[in-house]
Design an enzyme around this catalytic site. Structure first.
Site, mmCIF file in Angstrom:
data_model
loop_
_atom_site.group_PDB
_atom_site.id
_atom_site.type_symbol
_atom_site.label_atom_id
_atom_site.label_comp_id
_atom_site.label_asym_id
_atom_site.label_seq_id
_atom_site.Cartn_x
_atom_site.Cartn_y
_atom_site.Cartn_z
ATOM 1 N N LYS A 137 -14.548 29.678 17.030
ATOM 2 C CA LYS A 137 -13.434 28.948 15.840
ATOM 3 C C LYS A 137 -14.305 27.654 16.122
ATOM 4 O O LYS A 137 -14.270 26.917 14.508
ATOM 5 C CB LYS A 137 -12.150 29.393 16.155
ATOM 6 C CG LYS A 137 -12.147 30.692 15.848
ATOM 7 C CD LYS A 137 -10.211 31.155 15.930
ATOM 8 C CE LYS A 137 -9.714 31.059 17.320
ATOM 9 N NZ LYS A 137 -10.366 31.041 18.444
ATOM 10 N N ARG B 272 -1.489 32.343 16.382
ATOM 11 C CA ARG B 272 -1.153 33.117 17.536
ATOM 12 C C ARG B 272 0.164 33.440 17.208
ATOM 13 O O ARG B 272 -0.540 34.919 18.008
ATOM 14 C CB ARG B 272 -1.278 31.884 18.058
ATOM 15 C CG ARG B 272 -2.884 31.880 18.508
ATOM 16 C CD ARG B 272 -3.066 31.132 20.006
ATOM 17 N NE ARG B 272 -4.292 31.032 20.976
ATOM 18 C CZ ARG B 272 -5.043 30.074 21.005
ATOM 19 N NH1 ARG B 272 -4.731 29.610 20.544
ATOM 20 N NH2 ARG B 272 -5.809 30.347 22.035
ATOM 21 N N ARG C 205 -19.206 28.421 28.534
ATOM 22 C CA ARG C 205 -18.437 27.323 27.631
ATOM 23 C C ARG C 205 -18.431 26.224 28.116
ATOM 24 O O ARG C 205 -17.860 26.098 29.027
ATOM 25 C CB ARG C 205 -17.895 27.181 27.117
ATOM 26 C CG ARG C 205 -16.750 26.377 25.797
ATOM 27 C CD ARG C 205 -15.920 26.434 24.978
ATOM 28 N NE ARG C 205 -14.982 27.326 25.259
ATOM 29 C CZ ARG C 205 -13.734 27.436 24.433
ATOM 30 N NH1 ARG C 205 -14.116 27.997 23.465
ATOM 31 N NH2 ARG C 205 -12.984 28.593 25.295
ATOM 32 N N ARG D 276 -13.603 23.912 30.767
ATOM 33 C CA ARG D 276 -12.089 23.861 30.268
ATOM 34 C C ARG D 276 -11.072 25.057 31.655
ATOM 35 O O ARG D 276 -12.279 26.104 31.862
ATOM 36 C CB ARG D 276 -11.308 24.688 29.198
ATOM 37 C CG ARG D 276 -11.671 23.899 28.322
ATOM 38 C CD ARG D 276 -11.401 24.869 26.791
ATOM 39 N NE ARG D 276 -10.324 25.346 27.102
ATOM 40 C CZ ARG D 276 -10.084 25.312 25.290
ATOM 41 N NH1 ARG D 276 -11.193 25.769 24.692
ATOM 42 N NH2 ARG D 276 -8.978 27.139 25.145
ATOM 43 N N ARG E 191 -6.364 35.907 28.556
ATOM 44 C CA ARG E 191 -5.941 35.138 27.050
ATOM 45 C C ARG E 191 -6.166 36.166 26.061
ATOM 46 O O ARG E 191 -5.874 35.765 25.076
ATOM 47 C CB ARG E 191 -7.558 33.575 27.103
ATOM 48 C CG ARG E 191 -6.446 32.751 27.481
ATOM 49 C CD ARG E 191 -7.473 31.530 28.009
ATOM 50 N NE ARG E 191 -8.597 31.612 26.724
ATOM 51 C CZ ARG E 191 -9.781 30.724 26.294
ATOM 52 N NH1 ARG E 191 -10.781 30.858 27.573
ATOM 53 N NH2 ARG E 191 -9.454 30.489 25.174
HETATM 54 P P1 AMP Z 1 -7.594 27.273 22.629
HETATM 55 O O1 AMP Z 1 -8.399 25.783 22.674
HETATM 56 O O2 AMP Z 1 -7.554 27.632 21.728
HETATM 57 O O3 AMP Z 1 -8.440 28.384 22.923
HETATM 58 O O4 AMP Z 1 -6.127 27.409 23.622
HETATM 59 C C1 AMP Z 1 -6.063 26.948 24.901
HETATM 60 C C2 AMP Z 1 -4.174 27.187 24.879
HETATM 61 O O5 AMP Z 1 -3.390 26.579 24.668
HETATM 62 C C3 AMP Z 1 -3.850 28.678 24.991
HETATM 63 O O6 AMP Z 1 -4.305 30.075 25.641
HETATM 64 C C4 AMP Z 1 -2.218 28.900 24.544
HETATM 65 O O7 AMP Z 1 -1.561 28.443 25.736
HETATM 66 C C5 AMP Z 1 -2.082 26.995 24.092
HETATM 67 N N1 AMP Z 1 -1.995 27.099 22.230
HETATM 68 C C6 AMP Z 1 -3.271 27.261 21.756
HETATM 69 N N2 AMP Z 1 -2.562 27.674 20.519
HETATM 70 C C7 AMP Z 1 -1.359 28.011 20.664
HETATM 71 C C8 AMP Z 1 -0.845 28.298 19.427
HETATM 72 N N3 AMP Z 1 -0.639 28.392 18.171
HETATM 73 N N4 AMP Z 1 0.407 29.120 20.051
HETATM 74 C C9 AMP Z 1 0.297 29.753 21.292
HETATM 75 N N5 AMP Z 1 -0.508 29.010 22.437
HETATM 76 C C10 AMP Z 1 -1.138 28.023 21.816
#
Ligand code: AMP
Length: 232
Positions: free
Chosen positions: A29, A104, A143, A176, A187
Site C-alpha cells: 500500500k 482499519r 522492508r 521499522r 500486526r
Molecule cells: P502502518 O505504517 O500503516 O503499518 O501503521 C503502523 C502502526 O500505526 C500500526 O501497527 C498501528 O499501531 C498504527 N496505526 C496506523 N494506522 C492506524 C489506524 N488507522 N488505526 C489504528 N492504528 C493505526
C-alpha cells in the site's frame, strides 16, 4: 471546494474523491500510494507515517501511540479519527487524496463515510491489495525505509544499488521497529481481527476493487492507474 466530478472531466490533476488503499501490512500500500499520489498530484495520507512523525517529535499523541505501535496493536479509534479529520479538512485535500492504512476498523470506516458524504458527496473508491500471506512476512522482514525521503526498499526483492543507502538521496535505510518478526505476527493478527471485515463492508457498498498485489511493483502501479482511470 470543487464540485463533485469537476476534477474528473479533463486532464486536470486530482482524483476528485477519496481513494482508500486497503490490505494487510506488507501488501504494498505504501509503495503504491507514494507513486500514485505523486502521479495525480494529491496528498498521500498514511496514518502510520503520521503516528511515526508524532513519535519522533515526542508529542502527547506520539507518547500514547508509541507503546501500542511497538506491540503491533491498533491505536484507539478516537485518536486516529481526530488526527485524520484534521488532516483531510486542509485545503490540499480538496481534489481528493489517497488513504494508506486508514480506515482499519469498522467505526473508522463508518465515520469516514460520514465525513466524505459531507465533503465530497461521494463514496470512496477502495483498492484492495490481495497478497498471499506467505509473501507478507518476507516483504515485512525485508522492508527498509529511507530515513530522509521515506523511499521504500526490500532487501530481498527490491534492493537499493548500494546496500543500506537510498538510490535517490543516499539516506540511510532503516528497519521499522515494528517490522521485527514477533511484532509482525501481532500486526497480521490485528489485520485479520479488526481490518479484514472492511473488505466485506466495502464490497457490499459496491465500491471495492481487487488488485493482484503479488505482481512486481511497476505492474501493480499500472493496474491501479488503469482502475483509477476507469472509475473517473
Ligand atoms: P502502518 O505504517 O500503516 O503499518 O501503521 C503502523 C502502526 O500505526 C500500526 O501497527 C498501528 O499501531 C498504527 N496505526 C496506523 N494506522 C492506524 C489506524 N488507522 N488505526 C489504528 N492504528 C493505526
Amino acid at each position: 471546494m470543487p464540485e463533485v466530478g469537476v476534477a474528473a472531466k479533463g486532464p486536470i490533476k486530482g482524483l476528485g474523491r477519496a481513494v482508500i488503499f486497503l490490505g494487510p501490512p506488507g501488501a504494498g500500500k505504501g509503495t503504491q500510494a507514494r507513486q500514485i499520489a505523486q502521479d495525480y498530484g494529491v496528498p498521500h495520507l498514511s496514518t502510520g507515517d503520521m503516528f511515526r512523525d508524532h513519535v519522533s517529535r515526542g508529542t502527547a499523541l506520539g507518547l500514547r501511540a508509541k507503546p501500542i505501535m511497538e506491540r503491533g496493536e491498533l491505536v484507539p479509534d478516537d485518536l486516529v479519527l481526530s488526527m485524520v479529520e484534521e488532516r483531510i479538512s486542509r485545503p490540499d485535500c480538496a481534489d481528493g487524496f489517497i488513504l494508506d492504512g486508514f480506515p482499519r476498523t469498522l467505526p473508522q470506516a463508518e465515520r469516514l463515510d460520514e465525513i466524505l458524504q459531507r465533503r465530497f458527496q461521494t463514496r470512496p473508491l477502495v483498492v484492495h491489495f490481495v497478497v498471499d500471506p506467505a509473501q507478507l512476512m518476507r516483504r515485512l522482514t525485508g522492508r527498509r525505509t529511507c530515513a530522509i525521503g521515506g523511499e521504500i526498499y526490500n532487501v530481498y526483492d527490491q534492493p537499493s544499488k548500494v546496500p543500506g543507502r537510498c538510490d535517490r538521496d543516499g539516506g540511510e535505510l532503516i528497519q521499522r521497529p515494528d517490522d521485527r518478526e514477533e511484532v509482525i505476527a501481532e500486526r497480521l493478527a490485528a489485520y485479520e481481527r479488526q481490518t479484514r471485515p472492511l473488505v466485506d463492508y466495502y464490497r457490499r457498498q459496491g465500491v471495492l476493487q481487487d488488485v493482484n498485489g503479488m505482481a512486481a511493483p511497476a505492474a501493480v502501479t499500472k493496474s491501479v492507474l488503469e482502475l483509477l482511470a476507469q472509475k473517473r
